[in-house]
Design an enzyme around this catalytic site. Sequence first.
Site, short mmCIF file in Angstrom:
data_model
loop_
_atom_site.label_atom_id
_atom_site.label_comp_id
_atom_site.label_asym_id
_atom_site.label_seq_id
_atom_site.Cartn_x
_atom_site.Cartn_y
_atom_site.Cartn_z
N TYR A 53 0.82 -1.21 0.00
CA TYR A 53 0.00 0.00 0.00
C TYR A 53 0.86 1.26 0.00
CZ TYR A 53 -4.01 -2.98 1.19
OH TYR A 53 -4.99 -3.94 1.19
N LYS A 243 -22.96 6.40 -7.16
CA LYS A 243 -22.30 7.62 -7.64
C LYS A 243 -21.66 7.47 -9.02
CE LYS A 243 -18.00 6.76 -5.02
NZ LYS A 243 -17.16 7.29 -3.91
#
Length: 312
Positions: A53, A243
């Site tokens: 990450y 969305k």
Amino acid sequence: MKKRQLGHTDLKVSEICLGTMTWGSQNTQDEAFQQMDFALDQDVTFWDTAELYPVPPSAKTVFSTEIMIGNYFKARQNRDKVVLATKVKGGGVPHIRGGSPLTPEDIDIALEGSLKRLNTDYIDLYQLHWPNRGTYHFGRWNVNFESDPEKLRDEHLNILRCLDKHMKAGKIRHIGVSDDTCWGTMTYCELSRQHNLPKIVSVQNEYSLLKRSFELDFHEVAKMEGTGLLAWSPLVCGAISGKYLDGQMPKGSRKDYSGSRTFRDTDRAENAIRAYIEIAERHNIDVCQMSIAFLLTRPFMTSVIIGATKMD
């Protein structure tokens, strides 16, 4: 915040887990600190990260998320308040140890790196981010499965022995897999029994209202073997909110940041999202809250991993 048992261990984790994969790319360290403070205020004490990450992975940002969490522990002196999970990457990421496949030697190097970056001397849950062989995760369905099972079993056994070494040294408390299959998970479980080695206690796989394959054979594995699910992408990267319907691309969203379509962008997925939104509206509830609440009712669920880029 309710707590649930991690596998057959004596460790309890919050049923909501704080995801961290945007820290270092979409989020600054100050924003990460805000999220961690807020999480602890809500008794969200289970946090998940990875050496890979933030995502999408890049040579410029790799390891940034673990570094931010380590800086937080150093600043707040509160490592003991958190059940911390991280992951060692599988093969194919060129800017992490040359993209080598997962080996015991790879784990040795990766674990020491994570411990240093995280400013800790132990990991509560150390996970194998994905297996060396091909699996059906990340939208892949036509997989050419490995035809040499004995070779794979030897690989699994060597990895378990390596993890056992680090557990005996006190550097790892428990181990889990991520983005693996029923066969891979059961192979680890059987080898641990045969050779008196540590047992897999969790499986971190994608699971949401749009991705429910875990309910099939993996459900039985989780219940029989005590390898409960840590669900990633419970909101389908935010898509369940609606969305992205009709080609919308809100500025600052995950899709806007990545700039690409995913395997979730299909007419069938959009139709399902509209149906879920209609159900939520009919009962006057938020579709995202409904989605997470549904996941928490599943009998194989240990914790649902949520992540956000904005505090609101």
